[in-house]
Design an enzyme around this catalytic site. Sequence first.
Site, PDB file in Angstrom:
ATOM      1  N   GLU A  51       0.567  -4.284  12.144  1.00 52.78           N
ATOM      2  CA  GLU A  51       1.254  -3.916  10.903  1.00 52.78           C
ATOM      3  C   GLU A  51       2.731  -4.279  10.980  1.00 52.78           C
ATOM      4  O   GLU A  51       3.351  -4.634   9.976  1.00 52.78           O
ATOM      5  CB  GLU A  51       1.100  -2.417  10.650  1.00 52.78           C
ATOM      6  CG  GLU A  51       1.609  -1.991   9.292  1.00 52.78           C
ATOM      7  CD  GLU A  51       1.268  -0.547   8.980  1.00 52.78           C
ATOM      8  OE1 GLU A  51       0.272  -0.307   8.274  1.00 52.78           O
ATOM      9  OE2 GLU A  51       2.004   0.332   9.460  1.00 52.78           O
ATOM     10  N   HIS A  80       3.801  -4.933   4.163  1.00 51.85           N
ATOM     11  CA  HIS A  80       3.899  -5.376   5.546  1.00 51.85           C
ATOM     12  C   HIS A  80       3.429  -6.821   5.641  1.00 51.85           C
ATOM     13  O   HIS A  80       2.616  -7.282   4.847  1.00 51.85           O
ATOM     14  CB  HIS A  80       3.016  -4.527   6.467  1.00 51.85           C
ATOM     15  CG  HIS A  80       3.417  -3.096   6.535  1.00 51.85           C
ATOM     16  ND1 HIS A  80       4.466  -2.637   7.307  1.00 51.85           N
ATOM     17  CD2 HIS A  80       2.901  -2.004   5.920  1.00 51.85           C
ATOM     18  CE1 HIS A  80       4.571  -1.329   7.172  1.00 51.85           C
ATOM     19  NE2 HIS A  80       3.632  -0.917   6.326  1.00 51.85           N
ATOM     20  N   HIS A 134       0.841  -1.204   0.000  1.00 49.95           N
ATOM     21  CA  HIS A 134       0.000   0.000   0.000  1.00 49.95           C
ATOM     22  C   HIS A 134       0.873   1.250   0.000  1.00 49.95           C
ATOM     23  O   HIS A 134       2.091   1.183   0.135  1.00 49.95           O
ATOM     24  CB  HIS A 134      -0.933   0.011   1.215  1.00 49.95           C
ATOM     25  CG  HIS A 134      -0.229   0.135   2.538  1.00 49.95           C
ATOM     26  ND1 HIS A 134      -0.898   0.163   3.742  1.00 49.95           N
ATOM     27  CD2 HIS A 134       1.085   0.250   2.864  1.00 49.95           C
ATOM     28  CE1 HIS A 134      -0.037   0.284   4.738  1.00 49.95           C
ATOM     29  NE2 HIS A 134       1.163   0.343   4.233  1.00 49.95           N
ATOM     30  N   CYS A 152       6.311   6.172   3.905  1.00 50.34           N
ATOM     31  CA  CYS A 152       4.990   5.536   3.846  1.00 50.34           C
ATOM     32  C   CYS A 152       4.031   6.252   2.908  1.00 50.34           C
ATOM     33  O   CYS A 152       3.185   5.618   2.280  1.00 50.34           O
ATOM     34  CB  CYS A 152       4.378   5.481   5.242  1.00 50.34           C
ATOM     35  SG  CYS A 152       5.272   4.416   6.387  1.00 50.34           S
ATOM     36  N   HIS A 181       4.977   0.139  -0.448  1.00 46.57           N
ATOM     37  CA  HIS A 181       5.726  -0.722   0.458  1.00 46.57           C
ATOM     38  C   HIS A 181       4.772  -1.769   1.017  1.00 46.57           C
ATOM     39  O   HIS A 181       3.558  -1.665   0.856  1.00 46.57           O
ATOM     40  CB  HIS A 181       6.367   0.089   1.590  1.00 46.57           C
ATOM     41  CG  HIS A 181       5.391   0.820   2.437  1.00 46.57           C
ATOM     42  ND1 HIS A 181       4.734   1.967   2.025  1.00 46.57           N
ATOM     43  CD2 HIS A 181       4.904   0.543   3.674  1.00 46.57           C
ATOM     44  CE1 HIS A 181       3.917   2.383   2.980  1.00 46.57           C
ATOM     45  NE2 HIS A 181       3.989   1.527   3.991  1.00 46.57           N
ATOM     46  N   HIS A 204      -1.064 -10.847  -0.624  1.00 50.06           N
ATOM     47  CA  HIS A 204      -0.417 -10.641  -1.928  1.00 50.06           C
ATOM     48  C   HIS A 204      -1.261  -9.754  -2.832  1.00 50.06           C
ATOM     49  O   HIS A 204      -1.399  -9.990  -4.030  1.00 50.06           O
ATOM     50  CB  HIS A 204      -0.097 -11.977  -2.600  1.00 50.06           C
ATOM     51  CG  HIS A 204       1.089 -12.658  -1.984  1.00 50.06           C
ATOM     52  ND1 HIS A 204       1.024 -13.257  -0.745  1.00 50.06           N
ATOM     53  CD2 HIS A 204       2.364 -12.804  -2.414  1.00 50.06           C
ATOM     54  CE1 HIS A 204       2.212 -13.761  -0.449  1.00 50.06           C
ATOM     55  NE2 HIS A 204       3.050 -13.492  -1.445  1.00 50.06           N
TER      56      HIS A 204
END
Length: 198
Positions: free
Chosen positions: A136, A30, A13, A23, A28, A68
């Site tokens: 997260e 998580h 995201h 961010c 990136h 994914h």
Amino acid sequence: MLIRKLFRFENAHIVRNCTSQRCSRSIHGHSYQVEIILEAQAFDQGQMVYDFGLLKGHIKDLIDSFDHAIAFWDKDNAEYIAYCQQFSARWISLPVSPSAEQFSRLIFVLVDAVLKQTVMQNGEADVALYSVIVHETQTGYAQCFRADVDNPRMGLIRLQDIIFSSQIQQEWSDPTLYEQLKNGQLFINPVVEPQVRL
């Protein structure tokens, strides 16, 4: 009594407007952990709040939708959204930013809808979704309660505003799952033949 079921997914995201430049300006990912916490004041016939196995159906499918996949805010740049949809078969369009806080609210809305539309058949009395926790990172998580879902200051989340890509829908055990959920159709849990009579 409370019970907890843990789920995991990997997701990418961008969290627009946040303080961190990493961010807010770079895609990136998580490794998320999601805790679904249910509560009840009574047990079912198996003397459980809710059989963990029942959470491996529609609820697992919906949470696994984020795995994914790339999640984006539907108010983001139109060109960015188009690229997400063009270059990823697994994407989710959200009416809110894909932050940990909003993920906890989104998942609460999804799981709560499934539970409310489920016909219980093993003596479950008042089982309800108590909370959703979305980790997260190893050190940071967000926890959502019902009052957070109903809080308009945090952004409205309606089922019809969450859009799952066709690839995600095809991977569900029932590709019509989300249409059924949005239309308020009932999900029927299996009937249990007790081995021990109470």
